[in-house]
Design a protein around this motif. Structure first.
Motif, PDB file in Angstrom:
ATOM      1  N   LEU A 245       0.649  -1.154   0.162  1.00 42.05           N
ATOM      2  CA  LEU A 245      -0.066   0.070  -0.043  1.00 42.05           C
ATOM      3  C   LEU A 245       0.881   0.997  -0.095  1.00 42.05           C
ATOM      4  O   LEU A 245       0.736   2.154  -0.727  1.00 42.05           O
ATOM      5  CB  LEU A 245      -0.987  -0.172   0.981  1.00 42.05           C
ATOM      6  N   LYS A 248       2.594   1.952  -3.365  1.00 41.79           N
ATOM      7  CA  LYS A 248       1.438   2.447  -4.054  1.00 41.79           C
ATOM      8  C   LYS A 248       1.534   3.950  -3.927  1.00 41.79           C
ATOM      9  O   LYS A 248       1.530   4.842  -5.024  1.00 41.79           O
ATOM     10  CB  LYS A 248      -0.101   1.950  -3.787  1.00 41.79           C
ATOM     11  N   THR A 249       1.478   4.469  -2.802  1.00 42.60           N
ATOM     12  CA  THR A 249       1.474   6.021  -2.636  1.00 42.60           C
ATOM     13  C   THR A 249       2.586   6.665  -3.008  1.00 42.60           C
ATOM     14  O   THR A 249       2.716   7.479  -3.431  1.00 42.60           O
ATOM     15  CB  THR A 249       1.140   6.222  -0.965  1.00 42.60           C
ATOM     16  N   TYR A 283      -5.407   4.073   2.268  1.00 50.54           N
ATOM     17  CA  TYR A 283      -4.737   4.745   1.061  1.00 50.54           C
ATOM     18  C   TYR A 283      -5.051   5.985   1.187  1.00 50.54           C
ATOM     19  O   TYR A 283      -4.219   6.859   0.927  1.00 50.54           O
ATOM     20  CB  TYR A 283      -5.118   3.904  -0.305  1.00 50.54           C
ATOM     21  N   SER A 287      -2.464   9.021   1.652  1.00 48.95           N
ATOM     22  CA  SER A 287      -2.250  10.023   0.485  1.00 48.95           C
ATOM     23  C   SER A 287      -2.377  11.376   1.021  1.00 48.95           C
ATOM     24  O   SER A 287      -1.702  12.331   0.606  1.00 48.95           O
ATOM     25  CB  SER A 287      -3.246   9.561  -0.554  1.00 48.95           C
TER      26      SER A 287
END
Ligand code: ADP
Length: 411
Positions: A245, A248-249, A283, A287
């Motif tokens: 996760l 991804k950020t 997420y 973010s």
């Protein structure tokens, strides 16, 4: 004389005494009511409370003491002054009268001037008391009216708040609809499905795509905010791979950080077991923290994301609330995620407000940084829905650290 017209109740079983007092009092302009025993006196007071009572002590059936005691025991009659009529040289009568609340004493045979002096002064006190009472009633009435006005204002505000949330919801949906074909065609054009692109066209379209993504993000945030406001934020925690996760950020925000010449570091142990969280909402929260860190850190600064295992003994684990962790034994191991920047920091006196919706340290229209002021409110709610809380440490001009903890699973 201002007390003229006041009503005085004379209570005595000796008719001559009553008549004598009546004659005196009437000559001074007072209105006189008469009662010839204690019970009659109480009844008359009940029916129409007088301004003053002249009360004989020795009476058959109910004597003066008992009448006085009962009147002083009731809230309604407590403030009617009572002058007790005693025989001369009987101090014990006075003492008993004082004990049960008599306001003054008159001795028989009456001295007209003394009688008048005492009556007048007690009537004055009574009048003042009545005025204060009337004022109090007026004030109470005003408080009732103002409270009703305030309640009405609160109702209107709540209604406005509801309309605002509905409006935000509608507008977010309306804005989202045209974005779908824009994104679809943009993708197709960039893939040259509609014909070849010149390098200049591609470059331009990539800039357009970035802006569309930003717009999409703003709209998604608005929708998330509306969901939270409407109490419709539901998290579905499941085992989530944190390194994945966070990677991804990292991929999403690296270009932004690079544009500002910032060093962007992630430090995550590779053997971290999955965390219990709702992947989409987590997420979203991370973010927002990264977006802020990059936004509020000047060129050349440093952003660091750290995840480390911490035993639950190092902090208080929430035991109740909507997002309570329902942990099986053996899962009391936590991961602490922190986002640190070397940015502008937050003044200490403003720190407690940054999680409020719409709050921005610099709320001016000319402010340097964009944003809707709902990011941290969303982060806070999302984490609270997970039973977690967010902490912040910050120093103006030096940077900030935002930190929260989630439970790890054993797998
Ligand atoms: P915004 O859309 O303004 O970023 P947020 O709710 O995310 O709204 O943050 C609220 C305010 O908190 C920001 O406007 C900013 O003043 C302050 N803030 C948040 N994160 C940081 C940070 N990393 N450094 C300095 N200030 C921050």
């Amino acid at each position: 004389m201002e007390e003229q017209g006041s009503r005085i109740l004379v209570v005595d079983d000796v008719v001559e005494n009553v008549e004598l007092l009546e004659a005196y009092l009437s000559s001074f302009g007072y209105r006189v009511e008469k009662a010839y025993d204690g019970e009659e006196a109480l009844r008359k007071v009940q029916e129409d409370p007088p301004d003053l009572i002249l009360l004989d002590i020795m009476m058959p059936k109910l004597d003066g003491y008992e009448v006085c005691r009962r009147l002083k025991a009731s809230q309604q009659t407590l403030f009617i002054p009572i002058v007790m009529i005693t025989a001369l040289k009987e101090p014990e009568e006075r003492i008993q009268g004082i004990l049960i609340g008599a306001d003054d004493f008159l001795t028989k045979p009456f001295n007209k001037l003394e009688l008048m002096a005492r009556v007048r002064s007690l009537l004055r006190v009574k009048k003042l008391h009545d005025q204060v009472e009337a004022q109090n009633r007026l004030l109470e009435q005003r408080v009732v009216e103002r409270t009703a006005q305030l309640q009405e204002a609160i109702r209107e505000l709540q209604e406005l708040d509801r309309l605002k949330t509905e409006f935000l919801q509608n507008i977010s949906h309306e804005l989202r609809t045209p974005l779908t074909p824009i994104k679809g065609y943009l993708g197709a054009i960039l893939q040259e499905a509609l014909g070849p692109l010149s390098p200049g066209q591609r470059k331009g379209l990539l800039v357009v795509r970035e802006s569309v993504e930003r717009l999409q993000q703003l709209i998604d945030d608005l929708l998330a905010y509306v969901r939270i406001e409407a109490g419709r934020l539901k998290v579905e925690p499941k085992p989530v791979s944190l390194p994945e996760l966070l990677r991804k950020t990292w991929e999403r925000f690296l270009p932004l950080a690079q544009d500002k010449g910032q060093t962007f570091t992630f430090s995550i142990p590779s053997d971290l077991p999955p965390v219990l969280a709702d992947p989409e909402e987590l997420y979203r929260a991370v973010s927002h923290l990264l977006d802020n860190a990059i936004k509020f850190t000047p060129e050349g600064g440093r952003i660091t994301v750290t995840a480390r295992r911490v035993p639950s003994s190092q902090f208080p684990v929430p035991s109740s609330g909507p997002g309570t962790w329902n942990l099986e034994p053996g899962t009391m191991n936590f991961v602490e995620i922190s986002v640190t920047d070397t940015g502008i920091g937050i003044p200490a006196e403003k720190l407690h407000r940054i999680f409020d919706r719409f709050y921005q340290v610099d709320g001016s229209i000319t402010r340097e940084h964009g944003g809707m002021g709902i990011g941290l409110a969303i982060v806070k709610q999302v984490l609270e829905a997970h039973g977690a809380s967010i902490e912040v440490e910050s120093e103006e001009g030096r940077g900030s650290t935002f930190r929260f903890r989630l439970p790890l699973t054993d797998r």
